[in-house]
Design a protein around this motif. Structure first.
Motif, mmCIF file in Angstrom:
data_model
loop_
_atom_site.group_PDB
_atom_site.id
_atom_site.type_symbol
_atom_site.label_atom_id
_atom_site.label_comp_id
_atom_site.label_asym_id
_atom_site.label_seq_id
_atom_site.Cartn_x
_atom_site.Cartn_y
_atom_site.Cartn_z
ATOM 1 N N LYS A 175 -2.737 48.471 40.921
ATOM 2 C CA LYS A 175 -3.615 47.590 40.215
ATOM 3 C C LYS A 175 -4.146 46.370 41.258
ATOM 4 O O LYS A 175 -5.303 46.120 41.223
ATOM 5 C CB LYS A 175 -3.284 47.081 39.170
ATOM 6 C CG LYS A 175 -3.218 47.755 37.803
ATOM 7 C CD LYS A 175 -2.202 47.330 36.632
ATOM 8 C CE LYS A 175 -3.039 46.519 35.793
ATOM 9 N NZ LYS A 175 -2.244 46.446 34.626
ATOM 10 N N VAL A 229 -7.776 43.755 41.401
ATOM 11 C CA VAL A 229 -7.798 42.841 40.624
ATOM 12 C C VAL A 229 -8.903 41.786 40.740
ATOM 13 O O VAL A 229 -9.284 41.713 42.002
ATOM 14 C CB VAL A 229 -6.531 41.855 40.753
ATOM 15 C CG1 VAL A 229 -6.443 40.315 40.273
ATOM 16 C CG2 VAL A 229 -5.172 42.544 40.117
ATOM 17 N N ASP A 254 -3.127 48.059 27.398
ATOM 18 C CA ASP A 254 -3.348 47.076 27.968
ATOM 19 C C ASP A 254 -4.641 46.411 27.105
ATOM 20 O O ASP A 254 -5.898 47.099 27.322
ATOM 21 C CB ASP A 254 -3.896 46.864 29.353
ATOM 22 C CG ASP A 254 -4.308 45.591 29.877
ATOM 23 O OD1 ASP A 254 -4.397 44.540 29.179
ATOM 24 O OD2 ASP A 254 -4.841 45.435 31.182
ATOM 25 N N TRP A 302 -8.173 42.382 35.062
ATOM 26 C CA TRP A 302 -6.661 42.265 35.299
ATOM 27 C C TRP A 302 -6.470 40.666 36.057
ATOM 28 O O TRP A 302 -5.467 40.654 36.446
ATOM 29 C CB TRP A 302 -6.167 43.393 36.351
ATOM 30 C CG TRP A 302 -6.031 44.732 35.653
ATOM 31 C CD1 TRP A 302 -6.225 44.970 34.300
ATOM 32 C CD2 TRP A 302 -6.559 45.876 36.285
ATOM 33 N NE1 TRP A 302 -6.343 46.385 34.144
ATOM 34 C CE2 TRP A 302 -6.317 47.080 35.298
ATOM 35 C CE3 TRP A 302 -6.854 46.339 37.858
ATOM 36 C CZ2 TRP A 302 -6.793 48.305 35.752
ATOM 37 C CZ3 TRP A 302 -6.861 47.707 37.916
ATOM 38 C CH2 TRP A 302 -6.885 48.635 36.994
#
Ligand code: ADP
Ligand code: 2DT
Length: 212
Positions: free
Chosen positions: A118, A122, A170, A211
């Motif tokens: 990830k 971000v 999430d 994120w």
């Protein structure tokens, strides 16, 4: 007052779930109803970085796994100024795959954790809506054989599907699961309903960062 921003709408899903078919239909329906919209897809194989990715996917070149992951991410970042400009101008972007495919595909390779996967993405523009087109491997098989590209193998696709399931836990992302086994028209109706809602919400919200 500045014009209301467009929404960032992403379609994700396994191979042959109908992402490209539905992106086209959503884009056309939005345009026909007078709502400014544009379509994008990742990887965008037209850029210099995209050409490196395309050669890798077509098995014409080999790239180390971390390296290609970072190239996929860079291929999104290079589009960010354009994406922000379009969204600010009030254009809704309909996007075929995004960072979630990036994480699910690399995360399905041995030795990769989701957090590492990830991290390069971000801070990307955060989608207002991510629709996951859910289709079982047996139903996908009825839609034709796998192509010749690197990731088009059933074991790997199953591992990718598992990673998507993890990502969908999430709650900070507006995930909507769509039953992709319905007819093209019925899938489109679901997608249109979710999209119109997301577009209305987006008008009154600043674009957020993914994120973060
Ligand atoms: P993806 O972009 O997810 O790989 P496509 O949109 O390219 O999927 O669709 C894969 C194949 O399945 C195409 O032949 C397409 O015409 C067909 N298809 C797409 N949606 C449906 C549906 N709802 N029912 C049956 N076939 C479909
Ligand atoms: P299509 O062009 O047929 O969608 O296939 N992929 C995609 C990654 O591994 N990382 C990414 O960041 C993205 C966006 C999914 C593209 C293939 O590339 C994979 C299938």
């Amino acid at each position: 007052m500045a014009c209301k921003r467009g929404a960032l709408i992403v379609l994700e899903g396994v191979d042959r779930a109908g992402k490209t078919t539905q992106c086209n239909k959503l884009f056309e329906a939005l345009q026909q109803s007078g709502r400014p919209a544009e379509m994008m897809r990742f990887p965008d194989r037209t850029t210099t970085i995209g050409k490196l990715i395309s050669a890798y996917l077509e098995n014409k070149s080999d790239l180390e796994d971390h390296t290609v992951h970072l190239l996929f991410s860079a291929n999104r970042w290079e589009m960010v100024p354009l994406m922000k400009k379009k969204l600010e101008q009030g254009t809704t972007l309909v996007v075929d795959r995004y960072a979630f495919s990036g994480v699910a595909f690399t995360g399905a390779k041995p030795g990769f954790c989701l957090d590492w996967c990830k991290s390069p993405d971000v801070g990307l523009p955060k989608p207002d809506l991510v629709m996951f087109l859910q289709l079982s491997p047996s139903e996908a098989a009825l839609r034709g054989q796998f192509g010749e590209e690197r990731y088009e193998k059933s074991d790997f696709q199953r591992a990718v599907q598992n990673k998507f399931q993890q990502l969908m836990k999430d709650r900070s992302v507006n995930w909507q699961v769509i039953d992709a086994s319905q007819s093209v028209e019925d899938v489109h109706k679901d997608i249109m309903n979710h999209s119109l809602k997301a577009m209305t919400c987006a008008q009154n919200q600043a674009l957020a960062e993914l994120w973060k």
